[in-house]
Design an enzyme around this catalytic site. Structure first.
Site, PDB file in Angstrom:
ATOM      1  N   GLU A   1       6.122   4.716   7.264  1.00  0.00           N
ATOM      2  CA  GLU A   1       5.626   5.830   6.456  1.00  0.00           C
ATOM      3  C   GLU A   1       6.408   7.110   6.754  1.00  0.00           C
ATOM      4  O   GLU A   1       6.441   7.580   7.892  1.00  0.00           O
ATOM      5  CB  GLU A   1       4.137   6.032   6.697  1.00  0.00           C
ATOM      6  CG  GLU A   1       3.304   4.918   6.072  1.00  0.00           C
ATOM      7  CD  GLU A   1       1.837   4.988   6.409  1.00  0.00           C
ATOM      8  OE1 GLU A   1       1.048   4.370   5.668  1.00  0.00           O
ATOM      9  OE2 GLU A   1       1.474   5.625   7.409  1.00  0.00           O
TER      10      GLU A   1
ATOM     11  N   THR B   1       0.861  -1.188   0.000  1.00  0.00           N
ATOM     12  CA  THR B   1       0.000   0.000   0.000  1.00  0.00           C
ATOM     13  C   THR B   1       0.901   1.244   0.000  1.00  0.00           C
ATOM     14  O   THR B   1       1.328   1.692  -1.049  1.00  0.00           O
ATOM     15  CB  THR B   1      -0.952  -0.001   1.208  1.00  0.00           C
ATOM     16  OG1 THR B   1      -0.211  -0.233   2.418  1.00  0.00           O
ATOM     17  CG2 THR B   1      -2.009  -1.080   1.058  1.00  0.00           C
TER      18      THR B   1
ATOM     19  N   LYS C   1       4.184  -6.968   3.646  1.00  0.00           N
ATOM     20  CA  LYS C   1       3.919  -5.553   3.442  1.00  0.00           C
ATOM     21  C   LYS C   1       3.664  -4.940   4.812  1.00  0.00           C
ATOM     22  O   LYS C   1       3.187  -5.586   5.737  1.00  0.00           O
ATOM     23  CB  LYS C   1       2.725  -5.320   2.513  1.00  0.00           C
ATOM     24  CG  LYS C   1       1.368  -5.746   3.024  1.00  0.00           C
ATOM     25  CD  LYS C   1       0.654  -4.790   3.952  1.00  0.00           C
ATOM     26  CE  LYS C   1       0.549  -3.408   3.391  1.00  0.00           C
ATOM     27  NZ  LYS C   1      -0.166  -2.500   4.385  1.00  0.00           N
TER      28      LYS C   1
ATOM     29  N   ASN D   1      -0.616  10.388   5.886  1.00  0.00           N
ATOM     30  CA  ASN D   1      -1.830   9.954   6.575  1.00  0.00           C
ATOM     31  C   ASN D   1      -2.911  11.028   6.670  1.00  0.00           C
ATOM     32  O   ASN D   1      -4.047  10.714   7.017  1.00  0.00           O
ATOM     33  CB  ASN D   1      -1.466   9.457   7.981  1.00  0.00           C
ATOM     34  CG  ASN D   1      -0.838   8.097   7.938  1.00  0.00           C
ATOM     35  OD1 ASN D   1      -1.524   7.091   7.783  1.00  0.00           O
ATOM     36  ND2 ASN D   1       0.478   8.040   8.028  1.00  0.00           N
TER      37      ASN D   1
ATOM     38  N   THR E   1      -8.771   9.795   1.176  1.00  0.00           N
ATOM     39  CA  THR E   1      -9.320  10.578   0.076  1.00  0.00           C
ATOM     40  C   THR E   1      -8.292  10.896  -0.997  1.00  0.00           C
ATOM     41  O   THR E   1      -8.657  11.386  -2.058  1.00  0.00           O
ATOM     42  CB  THR E   1      -9.919  11.887   0.600  1.00  0.00           C
ATOM     43  OG1 THR E   1      -8.914  12.585   1.366  1.00  0.00           O
ATOM     44  CG2 THR E   1     -11.115  11.625   1.482  1.00  0.00           C
TER      45      THR E   1
ATOM     46  N   THR F   1       0.106  -3.313  10.816  1.00  0.00           N
ATOM     47  CA  THR F   1      -0.770  -3.511   9.666  1.00  0.00           C
ATOM     48  C   THR F   1       0.043  -4.217   8.622  1.00  0.00           C
ATOM     49  O   THR F   1       0.583  -3.635   7.714  1.00  0.00           O
ATOM     50  CB  THR F   1      -1.358  -2.228   9.086  1.00  0.00           C
ATOM     51  OG1 THR F   1      -2.315  -2.599   8.103  1.00  0.00           O
ATOM     52  CG2 THR F   1      -0.401  -1.327   8.457  1.00  0.00           C
TER      53      THR F   1
END
Length: 408
Positions: A277, A154, A180, A403, A408, A191
């Site tokens: 991230e 992702t 991942k 994040n 969106t 996650t």
């Protein structure tokens, strides 16, 4: 034991594939989002799942299908977590059914994984429409493993793969995996989707025991942002095609298997922590000379999960007070007046705290050490013989950017 290439296709009898099917609207056509991994034979299988009370539908399907400890295929998608989503269970089962039909295996031998946005209906129709395509591309190659790895990513910026070769009972065995994980990563599973395959023959109950112990010492010791996901899944499939005598007790051969599984899991865990991230560097914390490994683990986790420590690491600031502070709220017993703290990397090492108090150190040297891509926080609590290491990353501006508009 030696490191090899091949990921989930390194072991005999495993094939993999990945394709783009458009699970998420407007996703790039060159980004795979549907993966399939198939064993030539039914395999002893074990899995661990998120500790979050809120669990995604695929996890419940996996739990049901793993009641007998056997599986033959894994199907997974990115772009949608199928968690807290309309028709979640129905769609997870539809994924399993479609994969079973396309791969020619029993439906109850198919495990399911999903990752992505929470709370939105999974576009299972496009997954079903592309299942024959992904099945037609199944191959036993490093490239096929890479395609499957790409399909489960992702916000990951790099693929995460590992494989090793080892000897068990006079036979050459292999174990490899893909994973991942970049955000919503916190101890007690992040996650993450992690799929591991091996051609070693091992009893399902012994495989479960090995996986639980390995996960507790690898994946459960990483943290990116303190959020435990709804979809965490780690699966290991063992099809026995290496031809070794079945491992059914903790013999010397079992320990060779365990060490190989640990090596693959640790490699994948560290890659997840390093690819947090927005992260710019991998941070580890080793706490040694603790009275118990459990206490050392709790202390190390608290340090690498601290937002203030992570921010200091981003700024290459040797703010060791934040390390001691994080240890203090970990609820693990230790005596602050005995604590020594240092930082180390490829650029060298430096002591910044002795017996719970500041020592004079060169800030310029400390900064040089902390600017490396991999930095270790070294803690000695001088109380016992046990130790543990946890892994994380620094906290950068990019984490908020990624994040802030993830959905969106």
């Amino acid at each position: 034991m030696k490191k090899i290439e091949g990921g989930v296709c390194a072991a005999k009898g495993f094939r993999a594939a990945g394709v783009h099917c458009g699970v998420k609207a407007n996703s790039p056509a060159d980004k795979n989002d549907l993966a399939l991994i198939v064993s030539d034979t039914v395999a002893a299988t074990a899995a661990t799942f998120t500790s979050n009370r809120v669990k995604a539908a695929p996890i419940y399907v996996c739990m049901e299908h793993l009641e007998n400890g056997l599986a033959q295929a894994i199907v997974a998608n990115s772009g949608n977590a199928n968690a807290c989503a309309p028709e979640g269970m129905e769609n997870a089962k539809r994924m399993a059914a479609a994969a079973a039909k396309a791969a020619g295996v029993d439906e109850d031998k198919v495990l399911v994984g999903s990752t992505g946005v929470i709370g939105q209906r999974l576009n299972v129709e496009t997954i079903e429409a592309h299942m024959d395509e992904v099945a037609s591309k199944l191959e036993a190659s490093a490239e096929a493993s890479q395609a499957a790895n790409n399909a489960i990513m992702t916000t990951d910026t790099v693929e995460k793969t590992a494989a090793v070769e080892f000897t068990c009972g006079g036979k050459t065995c292999r174990i490899g995996g893909i994973a991942k994980g970049s955000g919503m990563i916190h101890p007690n599973m992040g996650t993450m989707l992690c799929f591991i395959t091996t051609d070693c023959a091992i009893d399902p109950s012994l495989l479960r025991s090995a996986l639980r112990e390995v996960v507790s010492k690898t994946f459960n010791r990483i943290s990116v942002d303190g959020d435990t996901s709804t979809n965490d899944t780690c699966i290991v499939m063992a099809n026995g095609m290496a031809g070794n005598e079945l491992l059914d007790w903790k013999s010397e051969e079992y320990h060779a298997f365990y060490d190989a599984l640990y090596e693959v899991a640790l490699t994948l865990a560290k890659k997840m922590a390093a690819d947090g991230e927005g992260a710019s560097r991998l941070i580890s914390c080793t706490v040694k000379h603790s009275r118990a490994e459990e206490y050392a683990e709790r202390l190390a986790k608290a340090v690498i999960a601290s937002s203030l420590v992570k921010a200091a690491m981003y700024g290459a600031d040797a703010n060791w007070g934040r390390v001691l502070c994080a240890m203090g709220y970990s609820k693990a017993p230790f005596r602050p007046e005995f604590v020594n703290i240092g930082f180390s990397s490829a650029a060298g090492s430096i002591t910044v705290c002795e017996n719970g108090e500041a020592v004079d150190f060169d800030e310029d040297i400390a900064k040089k050490i902390l600017l490396e891509k991999e930095v270790s926080i070294d803690v000695d609590i001088q109380e016992g013989d046990e130790e543990a290491t946890a892994y994380g990353c620094d906290l950068t501006y990019d984490y908020v950017r990624i994040n802030g508009d993830y959905r969106t």
